[in-house]
Design an enzyme around this catalytic site. Structure first.
Site, PDB file in Angstrom:
ATOM      1  N   ASN A   1     -11.046  -2.745  -5.336  1.00 26.95           N
ATOM      2  CA  ASN A   1     -10.269  -1.799  -6.154  1.00 26.95           C
ATOM      3  C   ASN A   1     -10.936  -1.488  -7.504  1.00 26.95           C
ATOM      4  O   ASN A   1     -10.536  -0.541  -8.184  1.00 26.95           O
ATOM      5  CB  ASN A   1      -8.831  -2.297  -6.371  1.00 26.95           C
ATOM      6  CG  ASN A   1      -7.951  -2.175  -5.134  1.00 26.95           C
ATOM      7  OD1 ASN A   1      -7.064  -3.000  -4.900  1.00 26.95           O
ATOM      8  ND2 ASN A   1      -8.174  -1.146  -4.314  1.00 26.95           N
TER       9      ASN A   1
ATOM     10  N   ARG B   1      -5.067  -1.062   8.913  1.00 28.77           N
ATOM     11  CA  ARG B   1      -6.286  -1.839   8.680  1.00 28.77           C
ATOM     12  C   ARG B   1      -5.987  -3.014   7.764  1.00 28.77           C
ATOM     13  O   ARG B   1      -4.937  -3.101   7.156  1.00 28.77           O
ATOM     14  CB  ARG B   1      -7.414  -0.966   8.137  1.00 28.77           C
ATOM     15  CG  ARG B   1      -7.091  -0.232   6.856  1.00 28.77           C
ATOM     16  CD  ARG B   1      -8.310   0.554   6.337  1.00 28.77           C
ATOM     17  NE  ARG B   1      -7.887   1.409   5.234  1.00 28.77           N
ATOM     18  CZ  ARG B   1      -7.539   2.689   5.361  1.00 28.77           C
ATOM     19  NH1 ARG B   1      -7.603   3.277   6.540  1.00 28.77           N
ATOM     20  NH2 ARG B   1      -7.125   3.392   4.315  1.00 28.77           N
TER      21      ARG B   1
ATOM     22  N   ASP C   1       0.825  -1.215   0.000  1.00 29.32           N
ATOM     23  CA  ASP C   1       0.000   0.000   0.000  1.00 29.32           C
ATOM     24  C   ASP C   1       0.857   1.262   0.000  1.00 29.32           C
ATOM     25  O   ASP C   1       1.955   1.275   0.554  1.00 29.32           O
ATOM     26  CB  ASP C   1      -0.927  -0.018   1.224  1.00 29.32           C
ATOM     27  CG  ASP C   1      -2.087   0.959   1.075  1.00 29.32           C
ATOM     28  OD1 ASP C   1      -2.386   1.371  -0.063  1.00 29.32           O
ATOM     29  OD2 ASP C   1      -2.694   1.301   2.109  1.00 29.32           O
TER      30      ASP C   1
HETATM   31  C1  IPE Z   1      -5.526  -2.738  -0.165  1.00 27.95           C
HETATM   32  O1  IPE Z   1      -5.210  -1.397  -0.272  1.00 27.95           O
HETATM   33  C2  IPE Z   1      -5.455  -3.421  -1.503  1.00 27.95           C
HETATM   34  C3  IPE Z   1      -4.118  -3.537  -2.099  1.00 27.95           C
HETATM   35  C4  IPE Z   1      -2.998  -3.103  -1.597  1.00 27.95           C
HETATM   36  C5  IPE Z   1      -4.085  -4.225  -3.359  1.00 27.95           C
HETATM   37  P1  IPE Z   1      -6.285  -0.266  -0.520  1.00 27.95           P
HETATM   38  O2  IPE Z   1      -5.511   0.990  -0.692  1.00 27.95           O
HETATM   39  O3  IPE Z   1      -7.194  -0.651  -1.624  1.00 27.95           O
HETATM   40  O4  IPE Z   1      -7.113  -0.264   0.835  1.00 27.95           O
HETATM   41  P2  IPE Z   1      -7.985   0.892   1.498  1.00 27.95           P
HETATM   42  O5  IPE Z   1      -9.002   1.325   0.477  1.00 27.95           O
HETATM   43  O6  IPE Z   1      -7.055   2.014   1.845  1.00 27.95           O
HETATM   44  O7  IPE Z   1      -8.585   0.266   2.713  1.00 27.95           O
HETATM   45  C1  IPE Z   2      -1.690   0.095  -3.305  1.00 27.48           C
HETATM   46  O1  IPE Z   2      -1.430   1.454  -3.410  1.00 27.48           O
HETATM   47  C2  IPE Z   2      -1.880  -0.553  -4.655  1.00 27.48           C
HETATM   48  C3  IPE Z   2      -3.253  -0.938  -4.942  1.00 27.48           C
HETATM   49  C4  IPE Z   2      -4.283  -0.793  -4.166  1.00 27.48           C
HETATM   50  C5  IPE Z   2      -3.486  -1.542  -6.237  1.00 27.48           C
HETATM   51  P1  IPE Z   2      -2.606   2.515  -3.466  1.00 27.48           P
HETATM   52  O2  IPE Z   2      -2.959   2.730  -4.902  1.00 27.48           O
HETATM   53  O3  IPE Z   2      -3.711   2.106  -2.587  1.00 27.48           O
HETATM   54  O4  IPE Z   2      -1.885   3.797  -2.900  1.00 27.48           O
HETATM   55  P2  IPE Z   2      -2.493   4.841  -1.876  1.00 27.48           P
HETATM   56  O5  IPE Z   2      -2.972   4.064  -0.692  1.00 27.48           O
HETATM   57  O6  IPE Z   2      -3.599   5.541  -2.579  1.00 27.48           O
HETATM   58  O7  IPE Z   2      -1.351   5.736  -1.549  1.00 27.48           O
HETATM   59 MG    MG Z   3      -4.102   2.365  -0.630  1.00 25.49          MG
END
Ligand code: IPE
Ligand code: IPE
Ligand code: MG
Length: 253
Positions: free
Chosen positions: A82, A205, A34
């Site tokens: 996602n 989380r 993340d």
């Molecule tokens: C979890 O991260 C999913 C992945 C890293 C693939 P998200 O960025 O989607 O999670 P939330 O929305 O912050 O909970």
């Molecule tokens: C995690 O990084 C990758 C995926 C969820 C695919 P994010 O895209 O959630 O990055 P942030 O949390 O917005 O910084």
């Molecule tokens: Mg994220």
């Protein structure tokens, strides 16, 4: 290329901290990759650049797992939630996961990594992406040094629902439903539960990751954004894991 069941012999990495106990290595480490978007934002780049930069982190983390002898590593690459992201970002992520496999499958195979996928193969995942996933899994299926499971179009609730559906479809009687029975219907029944979950970017989380499997996992939340994550961060997380005392509801010895 011919599959490589063993892979090269484990290498020693000078970055492994002296305090890391080589006799207490987690069997399974699951990562939530993340912070890609925030990494890109901080540089004035489009979010997709952050996902692209995450590739280096992924490969280095796998190298770290191999150096420590971690046998199972699972990476959250795309969640069932996602799909809520802008279409351009979703399209990028689909194509990126496909091209990453094409770029990396041979080197992962050479390192003795078995590549697997966990998640729903629904109509939203483009056919050619599924094809690349199948090819990578087929190429590496005999490898045993480490299993890299990519959680892709994965949701913990979806996995439990899919397991329940499979049990119902099998005609099982209600009184035969046990934890052991449900586990048999998870995406990968042979996968041990994660000992350690590492979520980067300082978010505390679970975001629907491996809900059944993490019941007694140790959780570590490093502040580093995923594209900056390197195997030294994995080693730090393992050191933190080793400081924890796992009790499973019982009492300490
Ligand atoms: C979890 O991260 C999913 C992945 C890293 C693939 P998200 O960025 O989607 O999670 P939330 O929305 O912050 O909970
Ligand atoms: C995690 O990084 C990758 C995926 C969820 C695919 P994010 O895209 O959630 O990055 P942030 O949390 O917005 O910084
Ligand atoms: Mg994220």
């Amino acid at each position: 290329m011919a599959p490589n069941p063993q892979g090269p012999s484990p290498f020693d990495d000078p970055l492994i901290p002296a305090e890391l106990d080589r006799s207490n290595i987690p069997t399974h480490v699951a990562c939530v990759m993340d912070g890609n978007g925030r990494w890109a934002n901080a540089r004035g780049l489009p979010r997709t650049e952050g996902h692209g930069a995450g590739e280096e982190a992924l490969v280095d983390a796998v190298d770290g797992a191999l150096a420590l002898g971690i046998e199972w590593i699972t990476m959250y690459a795309f969640s069932t939630e996602n799909w809520r992201r802008p279409v351009d970002e979703v399209r990028y992520l689909m194509g990126f996961n496909e091209s990453l496999l094409m770029r990396r499958r041979d080197e992962l195979n050479d390192k003795g990594v078995r590549i697997r996928f966990a998640g729903r193969r629904d109509w939203r995942v483009p056919r050619r992406v599924l094809r690349r996933m199948d090819e990578a899994a087929e190429l590496t299926k005999a490898n045993r040094r480490c299993t890299l499971t990519m959680a892709f179009n994965y949701g913990g609730r979806a996995e439990i629902i899919d397991a329940v559906k499979a049990m119902v479809a099998s005609g099982i009687k209600a009184d035969k439903i046990t934890e052991k029975e449900l586990r048999k219907h998870l995406y990968w029944p042979d996968m041990p539960d994660p000992d350690l979950v590492v979520r980067t970017s300082g978010e505390h989380r679970v975001s629907n990751y491996l809900l059944w499997e993490i019941a007694y996992s140790e959780l570590v939340f490093p502040e580093v954004l995923w594209p900056d994550f390197r195997r030294s961060d994995l080693y730090e997380a393992v050191v933190e894991f080793q400081r924890r005392e796992r009790r499973y509801g019982g009492l300490e010895e």
